[in-house]
Write a protein that holds these residues in place. Sequence first.
Motif, PDB file in Angstrom:
ATOM      1  N   SER A  23       0.835  -1.207   0.000  1.00 40.87           N
ATOM      2  CA  SER A  23       0.000   0.000   0.000  1.00 40.87           C
ATOM      3  C   SER A  23       0.875   1.264   0.000  1.00 40.87           C
ATOM      4  O   SER A  23       0.537   2.258  -0.640  1.00 40.87           O
ATOM      5  N   GLU A  24       2.014   1.211   0.684  1.00 38.72           N
ATOM      6  CA  GLU A  24       2.916   2.370   0.662  1.00 38.72           C
ATOM      7  C   GLU A  24       3.486   2.569  -0.751  1.00 38.72           C
ATOM      8  O   GLU A  24       3.689   3.706  -1.185  1.00 38.72           O
ATOM      9  N   HIS A  25       3.756   1.469  -1.421  1.00 39.68           N
ATOM     10  CA  HIS A  25       4.258   1.550  -2.804  1.00 39.68           C
ATOM     11  C   HIS A  25       3.211   2.227  -3.696  1.00 39.68           C
ATOM     12  O   HIS A  25       3.537   3.137  -4.474  1.00 39.68           O
ATOM     13  N   ARG A  26       1.947   1.807  -3.542  1.00 36.41           N
ATOM     14  CA  ARG A  26       0.870   2.390  -4.374  1.00 36.41           C
ATOM     15  C   ARG A  26       0.710   3.882  -4.096  1.00 36.41           C
ATOM     16  O   ARG A  26       0.585   4.701  -5.007  1.00 36.41           O
ATOM     17  N   SER A  56       6.653  16.305  -1.165  1.00 37.43           N
ATOM     18  CA  SER A  56       7.509  15.335  -0.472  1.00 37.43           C
ATOM     19  C   SER A  56       7.043  15.094   0.964  1.00 37.43           C
ATOM     20  O   SER A  56       7.351  14.070   1.566  1.00 37.43           O
ATOM     21  N   CYS A  57       6.249  16.036   1.494  1.00 38.71           N
ATOM     22  CA  CYS A  57       5.687  15.873   2.845  1.00 38.71           C
ATOM     23  C   CYS A  57       4.570  14.822   2.860  1.00 38.71           C
ATOM     24  O   CYS A  57       4.080  14.462   3.919  1.00 38.71           O
ATOM     25  N   ARG A  58       4.158  14.374   1.666  1.00 40.55           N
ATOM     26  CA  ARG A  58       3.108  13.351   1.596  1.00 40.55           C
ATOM     27  C   ARG A  58       3.682  11.963   1.332  1.00 40.55           C
ATOM     28  O   ARG A  58       2.932  11.022   1.062  1.00 40.55           O
ATOM     29  N   LEU A  59       4.986  11.809   1.404  1.00 44.02           N
ATOM     30  CA  LEU A  59       5.575  10.463   1.311  1.00 44.02           C
ATOM     31  C   LEU A  59       5.090   9.659   2.525  1.00 44.02           C
ATOM     32  O   LEU A  59       4.702  10.243   3.546  1.00 44.02           O
ATOM     33  N   PRO A  60       5.111   8.333   2.446  1.00 44.52           N
ATOM     34  CA  PRO A  60       4.645   7.544   3.591  1.00 44.52           C
ATOM     35  C   PRO A  60       5.361   7.926   4.891  1.00 44.52           C
ATOM     36  O   PRO A  60       6.550   8.250   4.873  1.00 44.52           O
ATOM     37  N   VAL A  61       4.622   7.886   5.976  1.00 47.65           N
ATOM     38  CA  VAL A  61       5.161   8.358   7.255  1.00 47.65           C
ATOM     39  C   VAL A  61       6.429   7.603   7.652  1.00 47.65           C
ATOM     40  O   VAL A  61       7.361   8.186   8.219  1.00 47.65           O
ATOM     41  N   ARG A  62       6.535   6.327   7.315  1.00 51.39           N
ATOM     42  CA  ARG A  62       7.743   5.568   7.691  1.00 51.39           C
ATOM     43  C   ARG A  62       8.974   6.083   6.950  1.00 51.39           C
ATOM     44  O   ARG A  62      10.077   6.035   7.465  1.00 51.39           O
ATOM     45  N   LEU A  80      21.178   5.250   4.313  1.00 51.16           N
ATOM     46  CA  LEU A  80      19.724   5.040   4.415  1.00 51.16           C
ATOM     47  C   LEU A  80      19.285   4.385   3.107  1.00 51.16           C
ATOM     48  O   LEU A  80      19.632   4.874   2.030  1.00 51.16           O
ATOM     49  N   ILE A  81      18.549   3.298   3.225  1.00 54.41           N
ATOM     50  CA  ILE A  81      18.038   2.654   2.008  1.00 54.41           C
ATOM     51  C   ILE A  81      16.522   2.598   2.079  1.00 54.41           C
ATOM     52  O   ILE A  81      15.955   2.171   3.099  1.00 54.41           O
ATOM     53  N   VAL A  82      15.870   3.039   1.020  1.00 50.93           N
ATOM     54  CA  VAL A  82      14.425   2.855   0.898  1.00 50.93           C
ATOM     55  C   VAL A  82      14.201   1.931  -0.296  1.00 50.93           C
ATOM     56  O   VAL A  82      14.679   2.207  -1.405  1.00 50.93           O
ATOM     57  N   ALA A  83      13.544   0.814  -0.055  1.00 46.73           N
ATOM     58  CA  ALA A  83      13.328  -0.191  -1.105  1.00 46.73           C
ATOM     59  C   ALA A  83      11.844  -0.255  -1.451  1.00 46.73           C
ATOM     60  O   ALA A  83      10.993   0.099  -0.640  1.00 46.73           O
ATOM     61  N   GLY A  84      11.553  -0.692  -2.653  1.00 46.80           N
ATOM     62  CA  GLY A  84      10.154  -0.842  -3.073  1.00 46.80           C
ATOM     63  C   GLY A  84       9.567   0.440  -3.626  1.00 46.80           C
ATOM     64  O   GLY A  84       8.348   0.603  -3.698  1.00 46.80           O
ATOM     65  N   LEU A  85      10.426   1.369  -4.051  1.00 45.64           N
ATOM     66  CA  LEU A  85       9.937   2.615  -4.655  1.00 45.64           C
ATOM     67  C   LEU A  85       9.472   2.336  -6.092  1.00 45.64           C
ATOM     68  O   LEU A  85       9.993   1.445  -6.759  1.00 45.64           O
ATOM     69  N   PRO A  86       8.504   3.103  -6.583  1.00 40.12           N
ATOM     70  CA  PRO A  86       8.008   2.857  -7.938  1.00 40.12           C
ATOM     71  C   PRO A  86       8.946   3.418  -8.997  1.00 40.12           C
ATOM     72  O   PRO A  86       9.235   4.612  -8.979  1.00 40.12           O
ATOM     73  N   VAL A  87       9.436   2.572  -9.885  1.00 35.56           N
ATOM     74  CA  VAL A  87      10.232   3.055 -11.032  1.00 35.56           C
ATOM     75  C   VAL A  87       9.701   2.490 -12.354  1.00 35.56           C
ATOM     76  O   VAL A  87      10.190   2.857 -13.428  1.00 35.56           O
ATOM     77  N   GLU A  88       8.701   1.599 -12.264  1.00 31.27           N
ATOM     78  CA  GLU A  88       8.098   0.977 -13.452  1.00 31.27           C
ATOM     79  C   GLU A  88       9.172   0.509 -14.428  1.00 31.27           C
ATOM     80  O   GLU A  88       9.243   0.974 -15.576  1.00 31.27           O
ATOM     81  N   GLU A  89       9.978  -0.418 -13.970  1.00 29.35           N
ATOM     82  CA  GLU A  89      11.116  -0.896 -14.745  1.00 29.35           C
ATOM     83  C   GLU A  89      10.690  -1.380 -16.142  1.00 29.35           C
ATOM     84  O   GLU A  89      11.377  -1.137 -17.135  1.00 29.35           O
ATOM     85  N   GLU A  90       9.521  -2.042 -16.173  1.00 24.71           N
ATOM     86  CA  GLU A  90       9.085  -2.629 -17.451  1.00 24.71           C
ATOM     87  C   GLU A  90       8.721  -1.556 -18.490  1.00 24.71           C
ATOM     88  O   GLU A  90       8.684  -1.833 -19.684  1.00 24.71           O
TER      89      GLU A  90
END
Length: 330
Positions: A23-26, A56-62, A80-90
């Motif tokens: 849900s955070e990804h979406r 940027s203040c609306r990014l997920p709270v975590r 700091l690593i944030v994983a699962g960000l949307p990049v639409e690789e395909e």
Amino acid sequence: MTLLTSPRQAPDAESLLVTLSESEHRETAALARELAATPPGLVDDPQWLAAARRMSCRLPVRVREAARLYKHDPGRDGILIVAGLPVEEERLPLTPSKAESVERTATLPAAVAVLMSMQIGEIAAYRAEKSGALVQNVVPVPGQEESQSNAGSTPLELHVENAFHPRRPDCVGLLCLRGDRNTNAGTLVSSIRRALELLPADVVGVLQEERFSTAPPPSFRGGASAPAHAVLTGSAADPDVVVDFHATTANDDEAKVALEHLRTAFLEAARTLVLRPGEMAFVDNRLAVHGRTAYTPRYDGHDRWLHRTFVHLDHRRTRGHRTGDGDVLD
Ligand SMILES: O=C(O)CCC(=O)C(=O)O
Ligand SMILES: [Fe+2]
């Protein structure tokens, strides 16, 4: 957010790592799409950047929480690593292969890189480097294999970003759009918090003295070398580091030995991050050095592709060097 060890990290790794839930990804994808569609759709445009800053203040709270903790204390590794960000690789176009390539169009991945950077601090670039673009491409460039720059593919020496520059970035952000298909390309990161423990006291003493000189990197046009400087500054127990093992030279024999000791200690303490699509790593450029392992590009449009951003934590400190209060340093 977790302080944990992922299977791809050294067993004693202590990095701030946030893996977005579905849900955070979406949520993040919707936010980045909204930003990408904001007029004029150009990354370096002041109006677009103002929207990005607010959004940027609306990014997920975590994510915001992790950014806040990281700014307070970047941890033992400075990562700091944030994983699962949307990049639409395909849906990505082919990996660019031109020298000095930058991303001026507000694509989804560029919007993600800017949103994330804006939560860490103030995004910045240098007019003399990559035409002052705020989002730059880290891609292999044919003919530049051996170059000590992010266009190369032979080992890239550990360095502080723009070590020669008095207003070098406080943090470097690297967002992976497309990974190296052989997963050989690893971003090496090593912090002085770890390396210091491996250094004899007399070596540390030499590194604290102004016995070193650093030249500008190849990506910088017309920069001058920094005056003689110390490699370790600030707190003796928890210093900042300024060094680039390709561009920094020792001004005497004892300093040369100390620099070699430091390089060995950094290599011993280094972690290798093999970034995957949707992972963004921030490296604290005051207490960590970074580099890259070797890999083999094919120049077929499917090579490794990262977006790079720079962040300053104190916007005001650079004001005298930013025309019109923009984000590009002269
Ligand atoms: O390719 C990488 O992982 C890092 C390259 C680098 O040092 C940079 O882009 O600043
Ligand atoms: Fe770098």
